[in-house]
Enzyme design. Sequence first.
Site, short mmCIF file in Angstrom:
data_model
loop_
_atom_site.label_atom_id
_atom_site.label_comp_id
_atom_site.label_asym_id
_atom_site.label_seq_id
_atom_site.Cartn_x
_atom_site.Cartn_y
_atom_site.Cartn_z
N THR A 1 0.86 -1.19 0.00
CA THR A 1 0.00 0.00 0.00
C THR A 1 0.90 1.24 0.00
O THR A 1 1.25 1.74 -1.06
CB THR A 1 -0.95 0.00 1.21
OG1 THR A 1 -0.22 -0.23 2.40
CG2 THR A 1 -2.01 -1.07 1.04
N LYS B 1 4.64 -6.89 3.32
CA LYS B 1 4.35 -5.48 3.11
C LYS B 1 4.27 -4.81 4.47
O LYS B 1 3.95 -5.44 5.48
CB LYS B 1 3.06 -5.27 2.31
CG LYS B 1 1.80 -5.75 2.95
CD LYS B 1 0.92 -4.76 3.67
CE LYS B 1 0.98 -3.36 3.19
NZ LYS B 1 0.06 -2.52 4.05
N THR C 1 -0.22 -1.53 7.66
CA THR C 1 -0.23 -2.83 8.33
C THR C 1 0.90 -3.72 7.83
O THR C 1 1.21 -3.73 6.66
CB THR C 1 -1.57 -3.52 8.01
OG1 THR C 1 -2.59 -2.78 8.62
CG2 THR C 1 -1.60 -4.95 8.49
N GLU D 1 8.19 4.46 7.75
CA GLU D 1 7.71 5.74 7.25
C GLU D 1 8.74 6.85 7.53
O GLU D 1 9.06 7.13 8.68
CB GLU D 1 6.36 6.07 7.89
CG GLU D 1 5.28 5.11 7.37
CD GLU D 1 3.96 5.28 8.05
OE1 GLU D 1 2.95 5.04 7.39
OE2 GLU D 1 3.93 5.62 9.23
N ASN E 1 2.36 11.25 7.87
CA ASN E 1 1.27 10.93 8.77
C ASN E 1 0.38 12.10 9.14
O ASN E 1 -0.75 11.90 9.60
CB ASN E 1 1.82 10.27 10.04
CG ASN E 1 2.24 8.85 9.74
OD1 ASN E 1 1.41 8.05 9.34
ND2 ASN E 1 3.52 8.57 9.89
#
Lengths: 406, 406
Positions: free
Chosen positions: A154, A180, A191, A278, A401
């Site tokens: 994703t 992932k 996730t 991230e 985020n």
Amino acid sequence: MNRSPLAQPFPAMPQIAGVVPRVARAGYKNWDRCDLTFFEFVEGTSVAGVFTRNICCSAEVEFGRGQVQLGQARALVVNAGNSNAFTGIRGREAVEQIMGQVASQLDCLPSDVFVSSTGVIGVPLPLDKARHGLAQAFASSACTWQEAAEAIGTTDTFPKGVTASAMLATTRVEIAAIIKGSGMIAPDMATMLGYIFTDAAVSSQFLQHCLDAANKATFSCITVDSDTSTSDTVLAFATGRAGNETLVDFDSPGADAFAAAIHDVCRQLAHLVVRDGEGAHKFIEVAVTGAQDDDSARRIGLAIANSPLVKTAIAGEDANWGRVVMAVGKAGEPADRDRLSIGFGGTWAARNGLPLADYDEAPVAAHLRGREIRIDADLGIGGGRATVWTCDLTHDYIAINADYRT
Amino acid sequence: MNRSPLAQPFPAMPQIAGVVPRVARAGYKNWDRCDLTFFEFVEGTSVAGVFTRNICCSAEVEFGRGQVQLGQARALVVNAGNSNAFTGIRGREAVEQIMGQVASQLDCLPSDVFVSSTGVIGVPLPLDKARHGLAQAFASSACTWQEAAEAIGTTDTFPKGVTASAMLATTRVEIAAIIKGSGMIAPDMATMLGYIFTDAAVSSQFLQHCLDAANKATFSCITVDSDTSTSDTVLAFATGRAGNETLVDFDSPGADAFAAAIHDVCRQLAHLVVRDGEGAHKFIEVAVTGAQDDDSARRIGLAIANSPLVKTAIAGEDANWGRVVMAVGKAGEPADRDRLSIGFGGTWAARNGLPLADYDEAPVAAHLRGREIRIDADLGIGGGRATVWTCDLTHDYIAINADYRT
């Protein structure tokens, strides 16, 4: 999103006899890519799994926990773009529909069909899109591992695959795995979903044992932002098509070699998730030694790895060992300030509770300018040790985020 | 560093009979400001304190824990610019020197002299600078509360003071308090140090009881970045000069009023720290209801308030209630996904485990554009409730902490 500076190339991966991966376009989001992945397994495939401990887990996780108890699998469906989490009864209906449709197609039990979903929370998986996507997948030819790794992703910035093999007497068995996750952790699009496939013949009990043991030292030792996904899942499937004569089981010949290969695969997968953390610019290994016991060492390691102050210091290439001291102290584990030693990249900055008088920051500064960072914390009170992995906390994390949904 | 957008003006503060504050320039850092604050108390002043639970605490905290057991105080010295933490025996020597120098000056016991230090970690407090700074303070005239609040600050972007009063029978007693901290939490320059002064005559045991009770619902319910300082300290001093005839003690007349005033002061002080949280643009109140019990509610509230994903969502003015669900689920407390309700600013986004069909995001979006944010989480399983406070996680937090020491 730009490719992570810590990304690794997708490796050459072996075919796993008894596994056929296919991808399709369900269109869960308004995007031009495959977002439904369908793995078909031969009869006799055994399965094991580990799942998130988040109480608010998805219907997929609730079903999956029960299914691994039965120990057998014929298919796995992964939906990307919608996590189907926090969707009540409609979420459960979506999973049941997918299980039923695949069971009809393969003439198997619905409980042989595993389902995972990842993506936005609180929106029930659209039943019609799932149905049409699956029908499309049934009619497709097999895809590559890389295509499957891309289709389950994703917010991932690169596809993630690893491979290993083990010798069982004279039979070589292969393991291929994809994962992932970009963040351990995020409940939205990040996730962690990992899938391990092997052609070995393995009892589901021993497969579960291997996965549990590996999980403890790998997936449970990584953190990106301390948040725990509602959908985290790692499943292992063993088709038994390699031809190893003796089923791999507790105390069987080759059991140790197989367990070691599973551990190796899990460690590699876990590292890939951190490398796509991230906003990550640096991969951080935190090695804790001298703790009261291994569990205590792991908790101390996670306290360091989860500390925003430690992670921002590394982002700033700052050998701020005081923040590591703080993180050790807040972990709530046995520690003695006056026996504690902290180092970066193999150079001690403080030993036995004191800054080193002759501490030379130059090699530490050079180490911190690199991509691969090592933090050592020696508690000096026992033999417990653990290694955990994380990434730095950067402006890119905030940008990803704070702006994700809007 | 710019003044926090959440800053509040320094209030008019009453004199507290029996307390004389003075400031001086010890020069702990190369800066042009007062950095040593000296409070002198009349004989008979009682004291109470709460301290960090960080195992790697400073020598100041170790001494302070013992001193509050004795219950009496004649002086408080606060050093800003050097935390004297993780400095081994030399750190203890520095505290002992300060205690001895003040005890000679005031002709009191060294144990009547409280010391706090805040600033960089791992560098012993320079003994000569402390000695000269103290001598300078002894010779100074009294300063204002605001001057004292500024002198104890480090990375704080505004001075923080609060005041309250209580009626004990016919006697009005005054409370004045100052605090520093910009982050609960950071071990470097952002330690939380709070000081409460009252002219009431209070037994040290009851003062400690009031402070413990208030601490649980105020300082222990705020978080900026989940990190715990090695030096966090809150001390309360009661000079007894207000003239209340009956000592305030357990079950004495006015005990409840006094306890309520202390609680009010602590809540205000705690909020000021959050309002100066590193990089904070928004003040966030998290109200948890319907939990199994109050302690469980507080732990769930802190899981929400510490979640980087929740805090970045608020920074992005994004009503991402899925992240709140995730944080509730990861808290490890009793919860039932299908009874959980989440709201922002008084509007429910999800009830009983499901997104609201008629959810109107407009009022929520308007609320999130403001400075004061409210998150509600109702567990729906019991009567436990708690409120915690935090701030959002912004680019400014990264800028402050990735670039602090270098």
